[in-house]
Motif scaffolding. Structure first.
Motif, PDB file in Angstrom:
ATOM      1  N   MET A 128      -1.837  14.170  -4.126  1.00  0.00           N
ATOM      2  CA  MET A 128      -0.603  15.149  -4.656  1.00  0.00           C
ATOM      3  C   MET A 128       0.637  14.360  -4.716  1.00  0.00           C
ATOM      4  N   ALA A 129       1.432  14.378  -5.777  1.00  0.00           N
ATOM      5  CA  ALA A 129       2.703  13.974  -5.867  1.00  0.00           C
ATOM      6  C   ALA A 129       3.444  14.543  -4.548  1.00  0.00           C
ATOM      7  N   VAL A 130       4.852  13.739  -4.205  1.00  0.00           N
ATOM      8  CA  VAL A 130       5.527  14.147  -3.319  1.00  0.00           C
ATOM      9  C   VAL A 130       6.929  14.188  -3.853  1.00  0.00           C
ATOM     10  N   ASP A 176       0.948  -1.151  -0.143  1.00  0.00           N
ATOM     11  CA  ASP A 176      -0.052  -0.015   0.023  1.00  0.00           C
ATOM     12  C   ASP A 176       0.842   1.150  -0.106  1.00  0.00           C
ATOM     13  N   ALA A 177       0.633   2.388  -0.465  1.00  0.00           N
ATOM     14  CA  ALA A 177       1.178   3.482  -0.151  1.00  0.00           C
ATOM     15  C   ALA A 177       0.267   4.549   0.704  1.00  0.00           C
ATOM     16  N   LEU A 178       0.729   5.375   1.152  1.00  0.00           N
ATOM     17  CA  LEU A 178      -0.009   6.619   1.737  1.00  0.00           C
ATOM     18  C   LEU A 178       0.064   7.698   0.795  1.00  0.00           C
ATOM     19  N   THR A 179      -0.918   8.213   0.413  1.00  0.00           N
ATOM     20  CA  THR A 179      -0.996   9.536  -0.525  1.00  0.00           C
ATOM     21  C   THR A 179      -1.426  10.736   0.438  1.00  0.00           C
ATOM     22  N   VAL A 180      -0.707  11.570   0.091  1.00  0.00           N
ATOM     23  CA  VAL A 180      -0.819  13.038   0.698  1.00  0.00           C
ATOM     24  C   VAL A 180      -1.981  13.865  -0.279  1.00  0.00           C
ATOM     25  N   SER A 181      -3.319  13.381   0.264  1.00  0.00           N
ATOM     26  CA  SER A 181      -4.476  13.762  -0.722  1.00  0.00           C
ATOM     27  C   SER A 181      -5.312  14.943   0.004  1.00  0.00           C
ATOM     28  N   VAL A 182      -6.079  15.772  -0.966  1.00  0.00           N
ATOM     29  CA  VAL A 182      -6.833  16.784  -0.382  1.00  0.00           C
ATOM     30  C   VAL A 182      -8.099  16.768  -1.096  1.00  0.00           C
ATOM     31  N   ASN A 183      -9.155  17.564  -0.610  1.00  0.00           N
ATOM     32  CA  ASN A 183     -10.500  17.617  -1.367  1.00  0.00           C
ATOM     33  C   ASN A 183     -10.299  18.183  -2.659  1.00  0.00           C
ATOM     34  N   PRO A 184     -11.117  17.523  -3.533  1.00  0.00           N
ATOM     35  CA  PRO A 184     -10.889  18.220  -5.005  1.00  0.00           C
ATOM     36  C   PRO A 184     -11.450  19.817  -5.342  1.00  0.00           C
ATOM     37  N   GLU A 222       7.298  20.972   2.705  1.00  0.00           N
ATOM     38  CA  GLU A 222       5.780  21.660   2.844  1.00  0.00           C
ATOM     39  C   GLU A 222       5.064  20.780   3.508  1.00  0.00           C
ATOM     40  N   ILE A 223       5.058  19.519   3.281  1.00  0.00           N
ATOM     41  CA  ILE A 223       4.279  18.295   4.052  1.00  0.00           C
ATOM     42  C   ILE A 223       4.522  18.499   5.479  1.00  0.00           C
ATOM     43  N   GLY A 237      -4.827  14.547   4.392  1.00  0.00           N
ATOM     44  CA  GLY A 237      -4.424  13.852   5.131  1.00  0.00           C
ATOM     45  C   GLY A 237      -3.705  12.645   4.146  1.00  0.00           C
ATOM     46  N   TYR A 238      -3.155  11.719   4.996  1.00  0.00           N
ATOM     47  CA  TYR A 238      -2.234  10.573   4.341  1.00  0.00           C
ATOM     48  C   TYR A 238      -3.448   9.422   4.019  1.00  0.00           C
ATOM     49  N   ALA A 239      -3.975   9.677   2.962  1.00  0.00           N
ATOM     50  CA  ALA A 239      -4.892   8.334   2.544  1.00  0.00           C
ATOM     51  C   ALA A 239      -4.434   7.453   1.911  1.00  0.00           C
ATOM     52  N   SER A 240      -4.739   5.883   2.282  1.00  0.00           N
ATOM     53  CA  SER A 240      -4.220   4.766   1.538  1.00  0.00           C
ATOM     54  C   SER A 240      -4.675   4.948  -0.024  1.00  0.00           C
TER      55      SER A 240
END
Length: 286
Positions: free
Chosen positions: A226-228, A112-120, A135-136, A209-212
């Motif tokens: 988002m890309a890291v 699995d990977a933890l994605t740094v995700s935001v609301n669209p 920044e993160i 948040g860091y969503a799976s």
């Protein structure tokens, strides 16, 4: 007198039988692996739905699979204390934890990977596809309290941080891969499961948040990863380890597998079992 003595002996014998029965029940309940009629799995809220689907897909209907989440920490604890047949863990098991198990067994189902995700609807997406590690760290430590602190072009709206509670494997993975010595802000919302964390981002346009990656794929379009440092959480980048915030999906146990456990593990490792991992949005260990 003889009649009274007979009554007393009869009562004593009855009490002895009751306590003997209770003692037997207590002994067998300590070790879940002794109950050959059911396979009990406890742990990672990320992995739990995958294991539940696998249990439902088993052709051998004599095997009943019971799954409950509670975090990777609970999964390791269940394996150590043998309160479940298997512990479900979505992080590396530490050497100290392995040392508490005499006959440690580990089955890796995938990644699995933890994605740094935001609301669209988050306005950061108008100008940015990627966030730097710095920044993160700034966002999750609470140093940046408003989106305008991340980018002056953004509105001064408060950042809503969503993280997993300390019992979840994701919290440890994120700390090791991203935060290092920096602590996550005390103002962050601690979600009790990865599903709850994902939903918080979906519900709030200022959330991050860091969503799976599996949950992101299951909720495609409802939150944006988002890309890291310019690296996107694609299958290829996760497998070749260019994307750094990844973690294994593990089923662990202390002791040898009984026949029913072996049948279940063989199914998990089969093409059909690994397809469930892939279909759930994760990357199977093919």
């Amino acid at each position: 007198m003889k009649k009274k003595l007979a009554i007393v002996l009869s009562l004593a014998l009855s009490v002895g039988i009751v306590f003997a029965g209770c003692s037997k029940k207590s002994d067998t309940s300590k070790d879940a692996s002794k109950d050959n009629g059911k396979i009990v799995c406890i742990g990672s809220s990320t992995l739990a739905p995958v294991i539940s689907k696998a249990g439902d897909s088993l052709k051998d209907k004599t095997i009943k699979v019971s799954v409950s989440s509670g975090g990777s920490g609970a999964g390791v604890k269940a394996a150590i204390e043998k309160t479940a047949n298997f512990g479900l863990v979505s992080r590396e098991v530490s050497g100290e934890e392995k040392g508490k198990m005499k006959n440690y067994k580990e089955i890796k189902l995938g990644f699995d990977a933890l994605t740094v995700s935001v609301n669209p609807k988050n306005e950061i997406l108008k100008d940015k596809e990627s966030l730097t590690k710095e920044e993160i760290q700034k966002i999750f430590s609470g140093e940046a309290k408003y989106w305008s602190d991340v980018d002056s072009k953004l509105p001064k709206e408060k950042i809503v941080l969503v993280v997993r509670d300390a019992g979840g494997g994701a919290a440890k993975v994120f700390k090791k891969a991203v935060m290092g010595d920096k602590k996550v802000s005390k103002d962050a919302i601690q979600a009790p499961s990865m599903g709850a964390l994902t939903q918080k981002i979906i519900d709030n346009k200022n959330a991050i948040g860091y969503a799976s990656v599996g949950l992101v794929k299951q909720n495609e379009g409802k939150l944006i990863p988002m890309a890291v440092d310019g690296i996107k959480p694609t299958r290829e980048n996760i497998l070749n380890k260019k994307y750094k915030i990844s973690r294994p999906l593990l089923v662990v146990k202390d002791g040898d597998l009984n026949d029913k456990e072996k049948t279940f593990v063989d199914f998990l490792k089969s093409d059909k079992g690994l397809k469930i991992v892939d279909d759930s949005g994760f990357i199977s260990n093919k």
